[in-house]
Design a protein around this motif. Sequence first.
Motif, PDB file in Angstrom:
ATOM      1  N   TYR A  71       4.924  -9.086  13.330  1.00  0.00           N
ATOM      2  CA  TYR A  71       4.397  -8.213  12.283  1.00  0.00           C
ATOM      3  C   TYR A  71       3.287  -7.270  12.742  1.00  0.00           C
ATOM      4  O   TYR A  71       2.685  -6.597  11.925  1.00  0.00           O
ATOM      5  N   SER A  72       3.000  -7.190  14.021  1.00  0.00           N
ATOM      6  CA  SER A  72       1.900  -6.335  14.474  1.00  0.00           C
ATOM      7  C   SER A  72       2.182  -4.856  14.243  1.00  0.00           C
ATOM      8  O   SER A  72       1.259  -4.053  14.183  1.00  0.00           O
ATOM      9  N   HIS A  73       3.443  -4.486  14.090  1.00  0.00           N
ATOM     10  CA  HIS A  73       3.773  -3.084  13.828  1.00  0.00           C
ATOM     11  C   HIS A  73       3.428  -2.664  12.406  1.00  0.00           C
ATOM     12  O   HIS A  73       3.336  -1.492  12.097  1.00  0.00           O
ATOM     13  N   VAL A  74       3.226  -3.655  11.524  1.00  0.00           N
ATOM     14  CA  VAL A  74       2.876  -3.359  10.140  1.00  0.00           C
ATOM     15  C   VAL A  74       1.365  -3.215  10.045  1.00  0.00           C
ATOM     16  O   VAL A  74       0.627  -4.139  10.337  1.00  0.00           O
ATOM     17  N   VAL A  75       0.932  -2.060   9.651  1.00  0.00           N
ATOM     18  CA  VAL A  75      -0.490  -1.770   9.524  1.00  0.00           C
ATOM     19  C   VAL A  75      -0.837  -1.805   8.036  1.00  0.00           C
ATOM     20  O   VAL A  75      -0.134  -1.199   7.224  1.00  0.00           O
ATOM     21  N   PRO A  76      -1.900  -2.505   7.650  1.00  0.00           N
ATOM     22  CA  PRO A  76      -2.244  -2.571   6.227  1.00  0.00           C
ATOM     23  C   PRO A  76      -2.373  -1.215   5.556  1.00  0.00           C
ATOM     24  O   PRO A  76      -2.066  -1.071   4.384  1.00  0.00           O
ATOM     25  N   LYS A  77      -2.799  -0.198   6.296  1.00  0.00           N
ATOM     26  CA  LYS A  77      -2.924   1.131   5.702  1.00  0.00           C
ATOM     27  C   LYS A  77      -1.587   1.664   5.217  1.00  0.00           C
ATOM     28  O   LYS A  77      -1.533   2.514   4.338  1.00  0.00           O
ATOM     29  N   MET A  78      -0.493   1.165   5.795  1.00  0.00           N
ATOM     30  CA  MET A  78       0.831   1.605   5.377  1.00  0.00           C
ATOM     31  C   MET A  78       1.119   1.170   3.939  1.00  0.00           C
ATOM     32  O   MET A  78       1.911   1.791   3.244  1.00  0.00           O
ATOM     33  N   PHE A  79       0.484   0.085   3.522  1.00  0.00           N
ATOM     34  CA  PHE A  79       0.779  -0.503   2.229  1.00  0.00           C
ATOM     35  C   PHE A  79      -0.484  -0.685   1.386  1.00  0.00           C
ATOM     36  O   PHE A  79      -0.616  -1.671   0.669  1.00  0.00           O
ATOM     37  N   THR A  80      -1.400   0.256   1.458  1.00  0.00           N
ATOM     38  CA  THR A  80      -2.663   0.084   0.742  1.00  0.00           C
ATOM     39  C   THR A  80      -2.444  -0.070  -0.758  1.00  0.00           C
ATOM     40  O   THR A  80      -3.095  -0.879  -1.399  1.00  0.00           O
ATOM     41  N   ARG A  81      -1.535   0.687  -1.319  1.00  0.00           N
ATOM     42  CA  ARG A  81      -1.302   0.601  -2.763  1.00  0.00           C
ATOM     43  C   ARG A  81      -0.715  -0.755  -3.132  1.00  0.00           C
ATOM     44  O   ARG A  81      -1.146  -1.386  -4.087  1.00  0.00           O
ATOM     45  N   GLU A  82       0.243  -1.254  -2.345  1.00  0.00           N
ATOM     46  CA  GLU A  82       0.877  -2.521  -2.651  1.00  0.00           C
ATOM     47  C   GLU A  82      -0.068  -3.709  -2.427  1.00  0.00           C
ATOM     48  O   GLU A  82      -0.063  -4.677  -3.174  1.00  0.00           O
ATOM     49  N   LEU A  83      -0.881  -3.627  -1.383  1.00  0.00           N
ATOM     50  CA  LEU A  83      -1.753  -4.744  -1.036  1.00  0.00           C
ATOM     51  C   LEU A  83      -3.048  -4.778  -1.829  1.00  0.00           C
ATOM     52  O   LEU A  83      -3.721  -5.802  -1.866  1.00  0.00           O
ATOM     53  N   SER A  84      -3.408  -3.683  -2.452  1.00  0.00           N
ATOM     54  CA  SER A  84      -4.687  -3.637  -3.154  1.00  0.00           C
ATOM     55  C   SER A  84      -4.681  -4.465  -4.428  1.00  0.00           C
ATOM     56  O   SER A  84      -5.710  -4.942  -4.876  1.00  0.00           O
ATOM     57  N   GLY A  85      -3.504  -4.627  -5.035  1.00  0.00           N
ATOM     58  CA  GLY A  85      -3.422  -5.359  -6.282  1.00  0.00           C
ATOM     59  C   GLY A  85      -3.856  -4.531  -7.472  1.00  0.00           C
ATOM     60  O   GLY A  85      -3.974  -5.025  -8.576  1.00  0.00           O
ATOM     61  N   VAL A  86      -4.114  -3.250  -7.249  1.00  0.00           N
ATOM     62  CA  VAL A  86      -4.563  -2.360  -8.312  1.00  0.00           C
ATOM     63  C   VAL A  86      -3.549  -1.243  -8.467  1.00  0.00           C
ATOM     64  O   VAL A  86      -3.144  -0.622  -7.487  1.00  0.00           O
ATOM     65  N   GLU A  87      -3.146  -1.010  -9.680  1.00  0.00           N
ATOM     66  CA  GLU A  87      -2.232   0.090  -9.937  1.00  0.00           C
ATOM     67  C   GLU A  87      -3.017   1.225 -10.565  1.00  0.00           C
ATOM     68  O   GLU A  87      -3.624   1.077 -11.615  1.00  0.00           O
ATOM     69  N   VAL A  88      -3.028   2.343  -9.884  1.00  0.00           N
ATOM     70  CA  VAL A  88      -3.782   3.490 -10.359  1.00  0.00           C
ATOM     71  C   VAL A  88      -2.791   4.490 -10.955  1.00  0.00           C
ATOM     72  O   VAL A  88      -1.872   4.933 -10.287  1.00  0.00           O
ATOM     73  N   ARG A  89      -3.007   4.803 -12.213  1.00  0.00           N
ATOM     74  CA  ARG A  89      -2.167   5.798 -12.880  1.00  0.00           C
ATOM     75  C   ARG A  89      -3.007   7.023 -13.161  1.00  0.00           C
ATOM     76  O   ARG A  89      -4.130   6.923 -13.641  1.00  0.00           O
ATOM     77  N   LYS A  90      -2.459   8.179 -12.871  1.00  0.00           N
ATOM     78  CA  LYS A  90      -3.200   9.410 -13.088  1.00  0.00           C
ATOM     79  C   LYS A  90      -3.115   9.866 -14.540  1.00  0.00           C
ATOM     80  O   LYS A  90      -4.017  10.484 -15.054  1.00  0.00           O
ATOM     81  N   SER A  91      -2.022   9.570 -15.188  1.00  0.00           N
ATOM     82  CA  SER A  91      -1.877   9.955 -16.580  1.00  0.00           C
ATOM     83  C   SER A  91      -1.201   8.829 -17.348  1.00  0.00           C
ATOM     84  O   SER A  91      -0.526   7.987 -16.768  1.00  0.00           O
ATOM     85  N   LYS A  92      -1.397   8.845 -18.635  1.00  0.00           N
ATOM     86  CA  LYS A  92      -0.782   7.819 -19.466  1.00  0.00           C
ATOM     87  C   LYS A  92       0.714   8.085 -19.571  1.00  0.00           C
ATOM     88  O   LYS A  92       1.129   9.233 -19.709  1.00  0.00           O
ATOM     89  N   PRO A  93       1.504   7.024 -19.493  1.00  0.00           N
ATOM     90  CA  PRO A  93       2.947   7.234 -19.638  1.00  0.00           C
ATOM     91  C   PRO A  93       3.282   7.656 -21.062  1.00  0.00           C
ATOM     92  O   PRO A  93       2.634   7.239 -22.022  1.00  0.00           O
ATOM     93  N   LYS A  94       4.285   8.492 -21.173  1.00  0.00           N
ATOM     94  CA  LYS A  94       4.701   8.946 -22.490  1.00  0.00           C
ATOM     95  C   LYS A  94       5.469   7.832 -23.193  1.00  0.00           C
ATOM     96  O   LYS A  94       6.271   7.142 -22.583  1.00  0.00           O
ATOM     97  N   LYS A  95       5.206   7.686 -24.467  1.00  0.00           N
ATOM     98  CA  LYS A  95       5.916   6.686 -25.251  1.00  0.00           C
ATOM     99  C   LYS A  95       7.268   7.249 -25.648  1.00  0.00           C
ATOM    100  O   LYS A  95       7.380   8.389 -26.073  1.00  0.00           O
ATOM    101  N   LYS A  96       8.266   6.411 -25.461  1.00  0.00           N
ATOM    102  CA  LYS A  96       9.610   6.817 -25.843  1.00  0.00           C
ATOM    103  C   LYS A  96       9.904   6.291 -27.240  1.00  0.00           C
ATOM    104  O   LYS A  96       9.546   5.172 -27.581  1.00  0.00           O
ATOM    105  N   THR A  97      10.549   7.110 -28.024  1.00  0.00           N
ATOM    106  CA  THR A  97      10.990   6.638 -29.322  1.00  0.00           C
ATOM    107  C   THR A  97      12.467   6.297 -29.200  1.00  0.00           C
ATOM    108  O   THR A  97      13.271   7.071 -28.685  1.00  0.00           O
ATOM    109  N   VAL A  98      12.793   5.099 -29.632  1.00  0.00           N
ATOM    110  CA  VAL A  98      14.151   4.608 -29.521  1.00  0.00           C
ATOM    111  C   VAL A  98      14.673   4.333 -30.925  1.00  0.00           C
ATOM    112  O   VAL A  98      13.986   3.734 -31.752  1.00  0.00           O
ATOM    113  N   SER A  99      15.880   4.756 -31.141  1.00  0.00           N
ATOM    114  CA  SER A  99      16.457   4.573 -32.473  1.00  0.00           C
ATOM    115  C   SER A  99      16.727   3.090 -32.731  1.00  0.00           C
ATOM    116  O   SER A  99      16.986   2.315 -31.811  1.00  0.00           O
ATOM    117  N   PRO A 100      16.682   2.680 -33.995  1.00  0.00           N
ATOM    118  CA  PRO A 100      16.971   1.287 -34.352  1.00  0.00           C
ATOM    119  C   PRO A 100      18.376   0.854 -33.930  1.00  0.00           C
ATOM    120  O   PRO A 100      18.592  -0.300 -33.583  1.00  0.00           O
TER     121      PRO A 100
END
Length: 75
Positions: A19-48
């Motif tokens: 695993y030495s070829h895997v550098v933590p910087k390659m997976f900073t988002r996955e390894l951080s445990g934090v999900e950063v969203r830039k904008s709020k997701p749009k709510k979908k309206t679904v018919s009954p």
Amino acid sequence: MEVLAKQCGTSLQMIEQHYSHVVPKMFTRELSGVEVRKSKPKKKTVSPTILAKKQIRLTKEFNEWWLEYKKRGCI
């Protein structure tokens, strides 16, 4: 890597070799445990009607799963 090797019950050499070829910087988002969203997701309206169909499909899938589970004793 030492902590990982200890948790996996293997040697540090094996971890480095495989695993030495895997550098933590390659997976900073996955390894951080934090999900950063830039904008709020749009709510979908679904018919009954769509919700009812989805509920029927999921109920059917669950019942099939349950019968298979009862037959085998496992998933």
